[in-house]
Design a protein around this motif. Structure first.
Motif, PDB file in Angstrom:
ATOM      1  N   LYS A   1       0.818  -1.209   0.000  1.00 46.52           N
ATOM      2  CA  LYS A   1       0.000   0.000   0.000  1.00 46.52           C
ATOM      3  C   LYS A   1       0.851   1.257   0.000  1.00 46.52           C
ATOM      4  O   LYS A   1       0.470   2.265  -0.604  1.00 46.52           O
ATOM      5  N   GLU A   2       1.993   1.215   0.685  1.00 49.36           N
ATOM      6  CA  GLU A   2       2.808   2.424   0.803  1.00 49.36           C
ATOM      7  C   GLU A   2       3.239   2.935  -0.562  1.00 49.36           C
ATOM      8  O   GLU A   2       3.071   4.121  -0.881  1.00 49.36           O
ATOM      9  N   GLU A   3       3.804   2.045  -1.392  1.00 48.66           N
ATOM     10  CA  GLU A   3       4.252   2.470  -2.722  1.00 48.66           C
ATOM     11  C   GLU A   3       3.075   2.911  -3.582  1.00 48.66           C
ATOM     12  O   GLU A   3       3.183   3.866  -4.358  1.00 48.66           O
TER      13      GLU A   3
ATOM     14  N   ARG B   1      15.579  16.373  -3.266  1.00 46.59           N
ATOM     15  CA  ARG B   1      16.622  17.025  -2.481  1.00 46.59           C
ATOM     16  C   ARG B   1      17.996  16.799  -3.105  1.00 46.59           C
ATOM     17  O   ARG B   1      18.809  17.723  -3.198  1.00 46.59           O
ATOM     18  N   ARG B   2      18.246  15.564  -3.552  1.00 44.40           N
ATOM     19  CA  ARG B   2      19.531  15.269  -4.209  1.00 44.40           C
ATOM     20  C   ARG B   2      19.695  16.102  -5.472  1.00 44.40           C
ATOM     21  O   ARG B   2      20.794  16.578  -5.775  1.00 44.40           O
TER      22      ARG B   2
ATOM     23  N   VAL C   1      -0.387  10.001  -4.718  1.00 47.42           N
ATOM     24  CA  VAL C   1      -0.092  11.400  -4.397  1.00 47.42           C
ATOM     25  C   VAL C   1       0.660  12.060  -5.542  1.00 47.42           C
ATOM     26  O   VAL C   1       0.354  13.195  -5.939  1.00 47.42           O
ATOM     27  N   ARG C   2       1.636  11.355  -6.102  1.00 46.82           N
ATOM     28  CA  ARG C   2       2.429  11.932  -7.194  1.00 46.82           C
ATOM     29  C   ARG C   2       1.567  12.198  -8.419  1.00 46.82           C
ATOM     30  O   ARG C   2       1.796  13.166  -9.157  1.00 46.82           O
ATOM     31  N   SER C   3       0.562  11.349  -8.644  1.00 44.98           N
ATOM     32  CA  SER C   3      -0.310  11.552  -9.810  1.00 44.98           C
ATOM     33  C   SER C   3      -1.165  12.796  -9.664  1.00 44.98           C
ATOM     34  O   SER C   3      -1.623  13.367 -10.661  1.00 44.98           O
ATOM     35  N   ALA C   4      -1.396  13.219  -8.415  1.00 47.22           N
ATOM     36  CA  ALA C   4      -2.211  14.410  -8.171  1.00 47.22           C
ATOM     37  C   ALA C   4      -1.377  15.678  -8.102  1.00 47.22           C
ATOM     38  O   ALA C   4      -1.923  16.783  -8.120  1.00 47.22           O
TER      39      ALA C   4
ATOM     40  N   HIS D   1       9.081   9.806   1.568  1.00 46.75           N
ATOM     41  CA  HIS D   1      10.372  10.494   1.696  1.00 46.75           C
ATOM     42  C   HIS D   1      11.410   9.861   0.779  1.00 46.75           C
ATOM     43  O   HIS D   1      12.140  10.561   0.061  1.00 46.75           O
ATOM     44  N   ASN D   2      11.495   8.527   0.773  1.00 45.30           N
ATOM     45  CA  ASN D   2      12.513   7.838  -0.011  1.00 45.30           C
ATOM     46  C   ASN D   2      12.268   7.945  -1.512  1.00 45.30           C
ATOM     47  O   ASN D   2      13.220   8.045  -2.301  1.00 45.30           O
ATOM     48  N   LEU D   3      10.994   7.915  -1.926  1.00 46.36           N
ATOM     49  CA  LEU D   3      10.664   7.876  -3.350  1.00 46.36           C
ATOM     50  C   LEU D   3      10.449   9.254  -3.960  1.00 46.36           C
ATOM     51  O   LEU D   3      10.581   9.417  -5.172  1.00 46.36           O
ATOM     52  N   VAL D   4      10.135  10.252  -3.140  1.00 42.85           N
ATOM     53  CA  VAL D   4       9.798  11.573  -3.678  1.00 42.85           C
ATOM     54  C   VAL D   4      10.708  12.674  -3.125  1.00 42.85           C
ATOM     55  O   VAL D   4      11.381  13.384  -3.882  1.00 42.85           O
ATOM     56  N   ILE D   5      10.729  12.828  -1.819  1.00 41.36           N
ATOM     57  CA  ILE D   5      11.451  13.953  -1.219  1.00 41.36           C
ATOM     58  C   ILE D   5      12.957  13.828  -1.398  1.00 41.36           C
ATOM     59  O   ILE D   5      13.639  14.776  -1.819  1.00 41.36           O
TER      60      ILE D   5
END
Length: 223
Positions: free
Chosen positions: A68-70, A141-142, A76-79, A133-137
């Motif tokens: 569910k997390e992924e 940031r990098r 969220v990214r689609s929106a 955080h790992n997949l988006v933020i």
């Protein structure tokens, strides 16, 4: 090193599993959005319920997302507005584009009740927030720090500046207005204003006259 001769076409490897279907993935994401619009909390969204709403089997979802997390992160990214393509013309231009993307996300989050509620719910779920955080933020940031590092290498930025700290200084004002001060304005031109204000004091200095290299020479005329 590849053993293929230069110019020789590469043979496609065997295809494992069923091919991905954009239509199926879109139906799943829209199914989650439908449930959120109905007021179902993230914690109550089971894969079984999502599959039933989207008209697919649970296995179809698990072939595309590990859990569910992924899936929720992709929802969220689609929106949100898509990640920007950097112009690469200068450090300043790239920074403006990155901050403008953050400003646009702030505007969308303010206008979308669903996004506002989902972001709030994500922060109360450690696993979901970690995935976001790992997949988006973290990648965003990098990217910001890569832009600043290139600026140092190209001489657009002083070499003694802490890149990680500077990245926080750039995104801080926009995040403050977007997240912590929802009543604050996010006007057009704010990205340029933030970048130019910060960069004014960070240009490399000419050691002979201790003036920024990019600053125009001021003629010494009698007053």
């Amino acid at each position: 090193m590849s053993s293929l001769a230069e110019g020789q076409p590469r043979q496609a490897g065997p295809v494992r599993g069923r091919p991905r279907s954009e239509a199926v993935e879109r139906a799943i994401v829209e199914g989650v959005m439908k449930l959120l619009e109905e007021g179902v909390p993230l914690a109550e969204l089971s894969i079984e319920r999502i599959a039933r709403t989207a008209g697919v089997g649970k296995a179809t979802i698990y072939r595309r997302w590990s859990g569910k997390e992924e899936l929720f992160v992709d929802v969220v990214r689609s929106a949100e507005p898509p990640d920007p393509e950097l112009p690469g013309t200068s450090m300043r231009d790239d920074l403006v584009v990155l901050l403008e993307s953050l400003r646009q996300r702030g505007l969308v989050s303010r206008s979308s009740v669903i996004l506002h509620n989902v972001h709030a719910q994500m922060k109360s779920s450690p696993k979901l927030w970690e995935a976001y955080h790992n997949l988006v933020i973290a990648p965003r940031r990098r990217l910001g720090m890569e832009v600043l590092l290139r600026g140092q290498v190209n001489g657009e930025l002083r070499a003694d500046v802490d890149i990680e700290l500077l990245n926080d200084i750039f995104v801080g004002p926009m995040l403050l207005r977007s997240v912590m001060r929802p009543d604050a304005d996010l006007p057009d031109g704010l990205s340029e204003q933030i970048v130019d204000t910060i960069l004014e004091g960070l240009s490399p200095f000419d050691p002979e006259n201790l003036r920024p290299v990019s600053s125009p020479t001021v003629s010494s005329t009698a007053s």
